[in-house]
Design a protein around this motif. Structure first.
Motif, PDB file in Angstrom:
ATOM      1  N   ARG A 162       4.986  -0.897   0.156  1.00  0.00           N
ATOM      2  CA  ARG A 162       4.533  -1.823   1.198  1.00  0.00           C
ATOM      3  C   ARG A 162       3.350  -1.210   1.932  1.00  0.00           C
ATOM      4  NH1 ARG A 162       7.057  -2.276   6.852  1.00  0.00           N
ATOM      5  NH2 ARG A 162       4.803  -2.242   7.225  1.00  0.00           N
ATOM      6  N   LYS A 163       2.647  -2.038   2.694  1.00  0.00           N
ATOM      7  CA  LYS A 163       1.434  -1.575   3.359  1.00  0.00           C
ATOM      8  C   LYS A 163       1.743  -0.995   4.731  1.00  0.00           C
ATOM      9  CE  LYS A 163      -3.249  -2.993   4.611  1.00  0.00           C
ATOM     10  NZ  LYS A 163      -4.226  -4.114   4.642  1.00  0.00           N
ATOM     11  N   PHE A 164       1.286   0.222   4.964  1.00  0.00           N
ATOM     12  CA  PHE A 164       1.225   0.833   6.280  1.00  0.00           C
ATOM     13  C   PHE A 164      -0.253   0.896   6.684  1.00  0.00           C
ATOM     14  CE2 PHE A 164       5.200   2.210   4.473  1.00  0.00           C
ATOM     15  CZ  PHE A 164       6.081   2.257   5.542  1.00  0.00           C
ATOM     16  N   ARG A 165      -0.510   1.234   7.943  1.00  0.00           N
ATOM     17  CA  ARG A 165      -1.922   1.342   8.351  1.00  0.00           C
ATOM     18  C   ARG A 165      -2.564   2.528   7.661  1.00  0.00           C
ATOM     19  NH1 ARG A 165      -6.252   0.799   8.506  1.00  0.00           N
ATOM     20  NH2 ARG A 165      -7.719   0.263  10.178  1.00  0.00           N
ATOM     21  N   ALA A 166      -1.820   3.623   7.528  1.00  0.00           N
ATOM     22  CA  ALA A 166      -2.282   4.801   6.800  1.00  0.00           C
ATOM     23  C   ALA A 166      -1.078   5.708   6.573  1.00  0.00           C
ATOM     24  CB  ALA A 166      -3.378   5.543   7.567  1.00  0.00           C
ATOM     25  N   ALA A 167      -1.219   6.623   5.622  1.00  0.00           N
ATOM     26  CA  ALA A 167      -0.139   7.556   5.295  1.00  0.00           C
ATOM     27  C   ALA A 167      -0.700   8.965   5.189  1.00  0.00           C
ATOM     28  CB  ALA A 167       0.540   7.164   3.987  1.00  0.00           C
ATOM     29  N   ALA A 168       0.098   9.945   5.660  1.00  0.00           N
ATOM     30  CA  ALA A 168      -0.307  11.349   5.596  1.00  0.00           C
ATOM     31  C   ALA A 168       0.847  12.180   5.047  1.00  0.00           C
ATOM     32  CB  ALA A 168      -0.744  11.851   6.965  1.00  0.00           C
ATOM     33  N   SER A 172       5.043   9.377  -8.129  1.00  0.00           N
ATOM     34  CA  SER A 172       3.955   8.544  -7.613  1.00  0.00           C
ATOM     35  C   SER A 172       2.688   8.687  -8.441  1.00  0.00           C
ATOM     36  CB  SER A 172       3.676   8.885  -6.150  1.00  0.00           C
ATOM     37  OG  SER A 172       3.383  10.262  -5.995  1.00  0.00           O
ATOM     38  N   VAL A 173       2.522   9.823  -9.113  1.00  0.00           N
ATOM     39  CA  VAL A 173       1.324  10.008  -9.930  1.00  0.00           C
ATOM     40  C   VAL A 173       1.244   8.982 -11.050  1.00  0.00           C
ATOM     41  CG1 VAL A 173       2.360  11.651 -11.559  1.00  0.00           C
ATOM     42  CG2 VAL A 173      -0.088  11.791 -11.052  1.00  0.00           C
ATOM     43  N   CYS A 174       2.365   8.408 -11.430  1.00  0.00           N
ATOM     44  CA  CYS A 174       2.376   7.391 -12.493  1.00  0.00           C
ATOM     45  C   CYS A 174       1.961   6.017 -11.980  1.00  0.00           C
ATOM     46  CB  CYS A 174       3.769   7.291 -13.119  1.00  0.00           C
ATOM     47  SG  CYS A 174       4.318   8.799 -13.941  1.00  0.00           S
ATOM     48  N   PHE A 175       1.863   5.874 -10.666  1.00  0.00           N
ATOM     49  CA  PHE A 175       1.565   4.566 -10.064  1.00  0.00           C
ATOM     50  C   PHE A 175       0.391   4.662  -9.086  1.00  0.00           C
ATOM     51  CE2 PHE A 175       6.003   4.226 -11.356  1.00  0.00           C
ATOM     52  CZ  PHE A 175       6.098   2.929 -11.862  1.00  0.00           C
ATOM     53  N   GLY A 176      -0.588   5.520  -9.372  1.00  0.00           N
ATOM     54  CA  GLY A 176      -1.689   5.739  -8.442  1.00  0.00           C
ATOM     55  C   GLY A 176      -2.336   4.471  -7.902  1.00  0.00           C
ATOM     56  N   PRO A 177      -2.637   3.475  -8.752  1.00  0.00           N
ATOM     57  CA  PRO A 177      -3.280   2.260  -8.250  1.00  0.00           C
ATOM     58  C   PRO A 177      -2.417   1.440  -7.302  1.00  0.00           C
ATOM     59  CG  PRO A 177      -3.676   2.511 -10.604  1.00  0.00           C
ATOM     60  CD  PRO A 177      -2.649   3.539 -10.221  1.00  0.00           C
ATOM     61  N   SER A 178      -1.125   1.778  -7.168  1.00  0.00           N
ATOM     62  CA  SER A 178      -0.231   1.007  -6.308  1.00  0.00           C
ATOM     63  C   SER A 178      -0.310   1.382  -4.834  1.00  0.00           C
ATOM     64  CB  SER A 178       1.225   1.174  -6.776  1.00  0.00           C
ATOM     65  OG  SER A 178       1.435   0.583  -8.039  1.00  0.00           O
ATOM     66  N   LEU A 179      -0.983   2.481  -4.490  1.00  0.00           N
ATOM     67  CA  LEU A 179      -1.096   2.862  -3.083  1.00  0.00           C
ATOM     68  C   LEU A 179      -1.732   1.726  -2.288  1.00  0.00           C
ATOM     69  CD1 LEU A 179      -2.165   6.611  -2.855  1.00  0.00           C
ATOM     70  CD2 LEU A 179      -0.270   5.517  -1.649  1.00  0.00           C
ATOM     71  N   LYS A 180      -1.134   1.422  -1.137  1.00  0.00           N
ATOM     72  CA  LYS A 180      -1.520   0.221  -0.403  1.00  0.00           C
ATOM     73  C   LYS A 180      -2.156   0.508   0.955  1.00  0.00           C
ATOM     74  CE  LYS A 180       1.873  -2.678  -2.752  1.00  0.00           C
ATOM     75  NZ  LYS A 180       2.017  -1.718  -3.872  1.00  0.00           N
ATOM     76  N   CYS A 181      -2.526   1.762   1.203  1.00  0.00           N
ATOM     77  CA  CYS A 181      -3.156   2.084   2.483  1.00  0.00           C
ATOM     78  C   CYS A 181      -3.978   3.357   2.333  1.00  0.00           C
ATOM     79  CB  CYS A 181      -2.107   2.255   3.569  1.00  0.00           C
ATOM     80  SG  CYS A 181      -0.997   3.674   3.325  1.00  0.00           S
ATOM     81  N   PRO A 182      -4.896   3.605   3.262  1.00  0.00           N
ATOM     82  CA  PRO A 182      -5.610   4.888   3.246  1.00  0.00           C
ATOM     83  C   PRO A 182      -4.617   6.041   3.322  1.00  0.00           C
ATOM     84  CG  PRO A 182      -6.648   3.360   4.779  1.00  0.00           C
ATOM     85  CD  PRO A 182      -5.367   2.718   4.351  1.00  0.00           C
ATOM     86  N   THR A 183      -4.857   7.064   2.512  1.00  0.00           N
ATOM     87  CA  THR A 183      -3.890   8.158   2.382  1.00  0.00           C
ATOM     88  C   THR A 183      -4.607   9.499   2.416  1.00  0.00           C
ATOM     89  OG1 THR A 183      -2.406   6.768   1.070  1.00  0.00           O
ATOM     90  CG2 THR A 183      -2.101   9.147   0.900  1.00  0.00           C
ATOM     91  N   LEU A 184      -4.022  10.451   3.150  1.00  0.00           N
ATOM     92  CA  LEU A 184      -4.546  11.810   3.194  1.00  0.00           C
ATOM     93  C   LEU A 184      -3.437  12.758   2.769  1.00  0.00           C
ATOM     94  CD1 LEU A 184      -6.784  13.837   3.945  1.00  0.00           C
ATOM     95  CD2 LEU A 184      -5.866  13.840   6.288  1.00  0.00           C
ATOM     96  N   LEU A 185      -3.646  13.438   1.632  1.00  0.00           N
ATOM     97  CA  LEU A 185      -2.684  14.419   1.133  1.00  0.00           C
ATOM     98  C   LEU A 185      -2.977  15.763   1.791  1.00  0.00           C
ATOM     99  CD1 LEU A 185      -2.855  13.598  -2.704  1.00  0.00           C
ATOM    100  CD2 LEU A 185      -1.173  12.757  -1.044  1.00  0.00           C
ATOM    101  N   LEU A 206      -0.836  17.783  13.417  1.00  0.00           N
ATOM    102  CA  LEU A 206      -2.033  17.545  14.229  1.00  0.00           C
ATOM    103  C   LEU A 206      -3.132  16.877  13.407  1.00  0.00           C
ATOM    104  CD1 LEU A 206      -2.212  20.888  16.258  1.00  0.00           C
ATOM    105  CD2 LEU A 206      -1.366  18.654  17.035  1.00  0.00           C
ATOM    106  N   GLU A 207      -3.287  17.314  12.164  1.00  0.00           N
ATOM    107  CA  GLU A 207      -4.306  16.702  11.300  1.00  0.00           C
ATOM    108  C   GLU A 207      -3.974  15.247  11.006  1.00  0.00           C
ATOM    109  OE1 GLU A 207      -7.753  16.220   9.130  1.00  0.00           O
ATOM    110  OE2 GLU A 207      -7.176  17.842  10.489  1.00  0.00           O
ATOM    111  N   SER A 208      -2.677  14.939  10.841  1.00  0.00           N
ATOM    112  CA  SER A 208      -2.295  13.549  10.588  1.00  0.00           C
ATOM    113  C   SER A 208      -2.616  12.675  11.793  1.00  0.00           C
ATOM    114  CB  SER A 208      -0.800  13.462  10.246  1.00  0.00           C
ATOM    115  OG  SER A 208       0.028  13.686  11.369  1.00  0.00           O
ATOM    116  N   ILE A 209      -2.442  13.198  13.011  1.00  0.00           N
ATOM    117  CA  ILE A 209      -2.793  12.442  14.210  1.00  0.00           C
ATOM    118  C   ILE A 209      -4.281  12.147  14.226  1.00  0.00           C
ATOM    119  CG2 ILE A 209      -2.926  12.571  16.732  1.00  0.00           C
ATOM    120  CD1 ILE A 209      -0.315  14.213  16.627  1.00  0.00           C
TER     121      ILE A 209
END
Length: 317
Positions: free
Chosen positions: A208-214, A248-261, A306-309
């Protein structure tokens, strides 16, 4: 938290404790939880090339049910959950069918006309405790409403541990619980998590869509994880689909929000798997990046929070 547990928790961020010792310090786990992972007792084929699934992960989840051949609680022994300082103990209905009542901790806040941003933070390991909650303090100090859910089979709660799959359903249910509360901006609902919680965060952000994920120190390759922690395999390891649906690596195109690993510079090198996830997500136009921060698997967490904030505020600006 007792003084001795505080001291042990602090040392975990100095690299003294292992993953399991960190869990013991933060969750009150028994000495049995500190035993090293066994030599692989479960044989399963590991693909040379990690498959790329064309189906959206959310659609795949609607069709798939994990086959648990060994049902029972979390492999981490832990204390029942109380209510740590700065938290309110709440209950949410876990799983896709809402059949399990689970505990979550919610930061204190007063609903007002000025809506607040919110973050669902998914804990590391397979149990939670006050040490994990202490890590949330920077979020509420920065004005976020924080929900910290526990999952099925943890800390003496109902439900069968599944190793990431049904726990993802719990994480999504926790997000729905938070969405129903007044006083926060539903367009600024963020997702973060550490270690196992980071793994769950990516899978949830593909559903599902979140505003962003960290995600912090997240695993993206279930074959790699369960080859190291084979005691945590509860599903039919002869079925490759069980691993695919936890990778999740098998479903990369499924990410639904900006993401920072986010990951520590001293962690075991997962660069290849993370880069494959990034490449696959970017092929679908997903905004995703990775950042290394000083520290090991546990020691990186305060800086990563802190970086996620910073990241969440940047995305929402």
């Amino acid at each position: 938290m007792a003084d001795g547990r505080k001291t042990s928790f602090t040392r975990s961020f100095q690299g003294v404790l292992t993953r399991r010792a960190f869990l013991a310090a933060s969750s009150g786990l028994s000495a049995a939880a500190l035993l090293p992972a066994s030599a692989s007792a479960v044989a399963f084929p590991v693909p040379e090339m990690l498959p790329l699934e064309r189906e959206d992960y959310a659609d795949a989840r609607r069709r798939f049910r994990t086959d648990l051949v060994n049902k029972g609680p979390s492999p981490e022994k832990s204390e029942p959950l109380g209510t740590p300082p700065g938290a309110r103990r709440v209950f949410y209905r876990g799983g896709p069918d809402g059949s399990i009542e689970l505990i979550a901790w919610l930061s204190h806040y007063q609903p007002s006309a000025k809506l607040k941003p919110a973050v669902v933070f998914l804990h590391g390991g397979n149990a939670t405790g006050e040490g994990h909650w202490e890590l949330m303090k920077p979020y509420w100090e920065a004005g976020f409403v924080v929900l910290h859910p526990s999952f099925r089979g943890e800390n003496g709660q109902a439900g069968n541990f599944s190793g990431f799959y049904d726990e993802t359903a719990d994480a999504l249910a926790a997000a729905r619980y938070l969405e129903a509360l007044p006083g926060f901006d539903k367009d600024r609902l963020f997702l973060a998590g550490h270690s196992n919680g980071g793994t769950l965060a990516i899978l949830a952000a593909m559903t599902r869509k979140f505003r962003a994920a960290a995600p912090i120190s997240a695993g993206v390759n279930a074959w790699r994880f369960f080859s190291r922690y084979d005691r945590e395999i509860r599903f039919d390891a002869a079925d490759p689909r069980e691993f695919i649906m936890r990778s999740s690596v098998c479903f990369g195109p499924s990410l639904k929000c900006p993401t920072l690993l986010l990951r520590g510079t001293e962690e075991r090198p997962f660069d290849k798997d993370h880069q494959l996830l990034i490449d696959r997500a970017r092929s679908a136009g997903v905004s995703i990046d990775a950042k290394l921060l000083p520290g090991n698997h546990n020691g990186v967490v305060p800086a990563a929070v802190l970086e996620s904030i910073r990241f969440f505020n940047e995305v929402a600006a």
